[in-house]
Design a protein around this motif. Structure first.
Motif, short mmCIF file in Angstrom:
data_model
loop_
_atom_site.label_atom_id
_atom_site.label_comp_id
_atom_site.label_asym_id
_atom_site.label_seq_id
_atom_site.Cartn_x
_atom_site.Cartn_y
_atom_site.Cartn_z
N ALA A 1 -0.04 -2.29 -7.37
CA ALA A 1 1.28 -2.76 -7.83
C ALA A 1 1.23 -3.10 -9.32
CB ALA A 1 1.71 -3.97 -7.01
N ARG A 2 2.33 -2.83 -9.99
CA ARG A 2 2.42 -3.16 -11.41
C ARG A 2 2.95 -4.59 -11.59
NH1 ARG A 2 4.39 2.36 -11.46
NH2 ARG A 2 2.92 3.68 -12.62
N ARG A 3 4.03 -4.92 -10.88
CA ARG A 3 4.60 -6.26 -11.04
C ARG A 3 5.02 -6.89 -9.71
NH1 ARG A 3 9.12 -6.43 -15.58
NH2 ARG A 3 8.86 -8.63 -15.05
N THR A 4 5.57 -6.07 -8.79
CA THR A 4 6.25 -6.62 -7.62
C THR A 4 5.71 -6.04 -6.32
OG1 THR A 4 8.27 -6.88 -8.93
CG2 THR A 4 8.50 -6.99 -6.53
N ILE A 5 5.61 -6.91 -5.32
CA ILE A 5 5.30 -6.52 -3.94
C ILE A 5 6.37 -7.14 -3.05
CG2 ILE A 5 3.63 -6.65 -2.04
CD1 ILE A 5 1.43 -6.92 -4.10
N LEU A 6 6.86 -6.35 -2.11
CA LEU A 6 7.91 -6.82 -1.21
C LEU A 6 7.40 -6.76 0.22
CD1 LEU A 6 10.81 -7.68 -0.55
CD2 LEU A 6 11.44 -5.25 -0.55
N LEU A 7 7.44 -7.92 0.90
CA LEU A 7 7.08 -8.02 2.31
C LEU A 7 8.33 -8.35 3.11
CD1 LEU A 7 5.16 -8.30 4.74
CD2 LEU A 7 4.67 -10.64 3.98
N ARG A 8 8.66 -7.51 4.08
CA ARG A 8 9.89 -7.69 4.82
C ARG A 8 9.61 -7.61 6.33
NH1 ARG A 8 15.14 -6.85 3.25
NH2 ARG A 8 14.39 -5.77 1.37
N ALA A 9 10.25 -8.51 7.08
CA ALA A 9 10.23 -8.48 8.54
C ALA A 9 11.66 -8.39 9.02
CB ALA A 9 9.55 -9.73 9.11
N GLU A 10 11.94 -7.45 9.93
CA GLU A 10 13.30 -7.25 10.41
C GLU A 10 13.27 -6.71 11.83
OE1 GLU A 10 15.08 -4.41 7.82
OE2 GLU A 10 13.38 -3.05 7.89
N ALA A 11 14.41 -6.82 12.48
CA ALA A 11 14.54 -6.33 13.85
C ALA A 11 14.74 -4.82 13.83
CB ALA A 11 15.69 -7.01 14.57
N GLY A 12 14.00 -4.13 14.70
CA GLY A 12 14.14 -2.69 14.82
C GLY A 12 14.96 -2.31 16.04
N ALA A 13 14.94 -1.04 16.37
CA ALA A 13 15.69 -0.54 17.52
C ALA A 13 15.03 -0.99 18.82
CB ALA A 13 15.77 0.99 17.48
N ALA A 14 15.87 -1.27 19.83
CA ALA A 14 15.41 -1.62 21.19
C ALA A 14 14.48 -2.83 21.18
CB ALA A 14 14.71 -0.43 21.84
N GLY A 15 14.79 -3.82 20.33
CA GLY A 15 14.02 -5.05 20.32
C GLY A 15 12.69 -4.98 19.59
N ALA A 16 12.44 -3.93 18.83
CA ALA A 16 11.17 -3.79 18.12
C ALA A 16 11.15 -4.69 16.89
CB ALA A 16 10.95 -2.33 17.72
N LEU A 17 9.95 -4.96 16.41
CA LEU A 17 9.74 -5.72 15.18
C LEU A 17 9.22 -4.76 14.12
CD1 LEU A 17 9.48 -8.35 13.52
CD2 LEU A 17 7.17 -8.60 14.49
N ARG A 18 9.91 -4.71 12.97
CA ARG A 18 9.52 -3.84 11.86
C ARG A 18 8.99 -4.69 10.72
NH1 ARG A 18 11.79 1.19 10.74
NH2 ARG A 18 12.37 0.42 8.67
N LEU A 19 7.76 -4.39 10.31
CA LEU A 19 7.12 -5.08 9.20
C LEU A 19 6.85 -4.04 8.11
CD1 LEU A 19 4.52 -7.11 11.30
CD2 LEU A 19 6.70 -7.96 10.39
N SER A 20 7.33 -4.30 6.91
CA SER A 20 7.16 -3.35 5.81
C SER A 20 6.58 -4.04 4.59
CB SER A 20 8.49 -2.68 5.46
OG SER A 20 9.44 -3.64 5.02
N VAL A 21 5.71 -3.32 3.90
CA VAL A 21 5.11 -3.78 2.65
C VAL A 21 5.27 -2.66 1.64
CG1 VAL A 21 3.03 -4.55 1.47
CG2 VAL A 21 3.46 -5.27 3.84
N GLU A 22 5.88 -2.97 0.49
CA GLU A 22 6.07 -1.95 -0.53
C GLU A 22 5.76 -2.52 -1.90
OE1 GLU A 22 10.32 -0.97 -1.44
OE2 GLU A 22 10.68 -2.09 0.41
#
Length: 466
Positions: free
Chosen positions: A338-359
């Motif tokens: 990463a140069r400056r920023t990292i984004l960590l996100r947790a959100e609800a997915g389809a059919a009750g799934a948990l989506r965790l993303s790091v960018e």
């Protein structure tokens, strides 16, 4: 399978229809003599009645009798002289007419009946009354064929689904999966070959895992001795050069120890679902604990970590230790590039799934390398120096964690231009197998969505993939 069933039924119906058409058109000519004999036998009373009727009328009343006969003969009925019908018949048929025998046309649809005084009665065979019955018979034949096909396909379909489910289960890592089919099954031989293949693959993979696991365990002991020996060599009288060498050796030993630890972790995860301890986990607390672990490293690299959990479910069933390990690996991977920023996100997915993303906002990963980054020991470049760090196992562990939970991980392009890893953990199905508990023992630091977790930021530094 439904498409296969439709194709099979269409083939059967087309074959049956072609057979019926062939029978109706070819059989009368192939068996013309036999059909003629049958019609003659059936028409004997009819021929006797017509001949008797004409004999009861003298020559003076013959015209009136013939007119009455035509009137009651029905559609297509006619009375002709022999020379009028001769062009329609061959020599054998004409000879039969002269001998007083009924003659059937070649297509078996018309008859010629000789009467007294050389009169020939000509009319079509009365098959119209049978058309409705034949249509009903053909309909029943089609229904019986469909039921027969369905009965046969049901057992075939059921066994194929068992084989398909076993192949899918084997493909996601349940190597002990086998297909149990009856010996009377149409695909019993195929299922037996599948079981033999699965057994050989399972044995081969298990041997490799045991070998890697054993080697990793055996390496732990000499590494510990090396660490202890290096500690004994440390003395106040050592020169600056010797201290630098000892420090470099300690770093190498720690690197080897981390590699062995990663190998052991990957080996355990490859054992499958049995390695996961599934419990109800508070998602926000899990994210906060992970952020707390990397807060110091984020501050050292002068990076900004944004955390978003507003769209996430309050709780989710998973192995908190494994999921935290996967998130830590993703965050540490992003921190390298990463140069400056990292984004960590947790959100609800389809059919009750948990989506965790790091960018991140780094240089990203080319599309042709986005699948291979999850392979063990794969690195985008050839360098394995301390500037980039890692052993190429972190993302492999992330993928195994996702698979252990029945989910998956994908690599996408970030809106900031870097890499975006998305881990999907599906909703649990067998809740009765899992401990429905929520840990309340720890109180990790709270991180507001969109606020840096590193506290006051140091001067930002640019990091590039090498």
């Amino acid at each position: 399978m439904l498409r296969s069933l439709i194709k099979l039924y269409l083939f059967v119906m087309l074959g049956g229809g072609a057979s019926i058409v062939f029978i109706n058109h070819a059989f009368p000519q192939l068996f013309h003599e036999y059909a003629t004999d049958e019609v003659r036998e059936n028409f004997k009373p009819y021929a006797f009645a017509m001949a008797y009727y004409l004999q009861q009328h003298p020559d003076t009343q013959r015209e009136a009798a013939l007119a009455t006969l035509k009137q009651h003969g029905g559609s297509g009925f006619g009375l002709h002289a022999l020379q009028d019908v001769a062009p329609r018949l061959d020599a054998d048929q004409l000879n039969d007419l002269r001998d007083g025998k009924l003659v059937l046309s070649l297509d078996a649809e018309e008859y010629y009946l000789p009467l007294p005084d050389g009169i020939i009665a000509h009319a079509p065979l009365d098959t119209q009354a049978m058309n409705g019955i034949e249509a009903l018979a053909y309909g029943l034949l089609a229904l019986a064929t469909l039921l027969s096909v369905l009965l046969w396909v049901f057992y075939h379909w059921r066994d194929l689904r068992k084989l398909q489910d076993a192949a899918q289960a084997f493909g996601v890592g349940r190597l002990s999966t086998r297909v149990q089919l009856s010996r009377r099954s149409n695909i019993y031989d195929l299922s037996r070959q599948f079981n033999e293949m699965a057994g050989q693959i399972e044995a081969s993979i298990q041997q490799q895992r045991d070998l890697m696991h054993g080697i990793s365990h055996e390496l732990k002991t000499p590494l510990a001795r090396l660490e202890f020996g290096l500690a004994l060599l440390d003395s106040p009288q050592a020169s600056e050069r010797e201290r630098e060498r000892q420090l470099a050796l300690r770093k190498d030993v720690r690197e080897l120890d981390e590699l062995v630890t990663e190998l052991l972790t990957l080996s355990r995860l490859e054992q499958g679902v049995g390695q996961a301890v599934l419990t109800w986990v508070t998602v926000a607390e899990l994210i906060d604990s992970v952020v707390a672990d990397v807060a110091h490293d984020i501050a050292e690299r002068a990076l900004h970590l944004s955390v978003h959990v507003n769209g996430a479910p309050e709780q989710h069933v998973c192995d908190a230790r494994l999921v935290a390990r996967a998130l830590l690996n993703l965050l540490r991977n992003s921190m390298r590039y990463a140069r400056r920023t990292i984004l960590l996100r947790a959100e609800a997915g389809a059919a009750g799934a948990l989506r965790l993303s790091v960018e991140d906002d780094g240089p990203g990963i080319p599309p042709d390398a986005r699948v291979r980054v999850f392979e063990p020991f794969y690195r985008q470049d050839a360098s394995r120096d301390r500037h980039t760090g890692g052993f190429g196992l972190g993302l492999s562990i992330v993928r195994r964690v996702a698979l252990v939970h029945g989910g998956d991980v994908v690599l996408e392009e970030s809106t900031n231009g870097g890499a975006r890893f998305v881990v999907t953990l599906p909703e649990a199905v067998a809740h009765d197998r899992w401990h429905q508990t929520v840990s309340q023992d720890s109180d990790p630091p709270h991180v507001e969505a969109g606020v840096s977790s590193a506290g006051p930021r140091a001067p930002e530094q640019m990091r590039e993939r090498r």
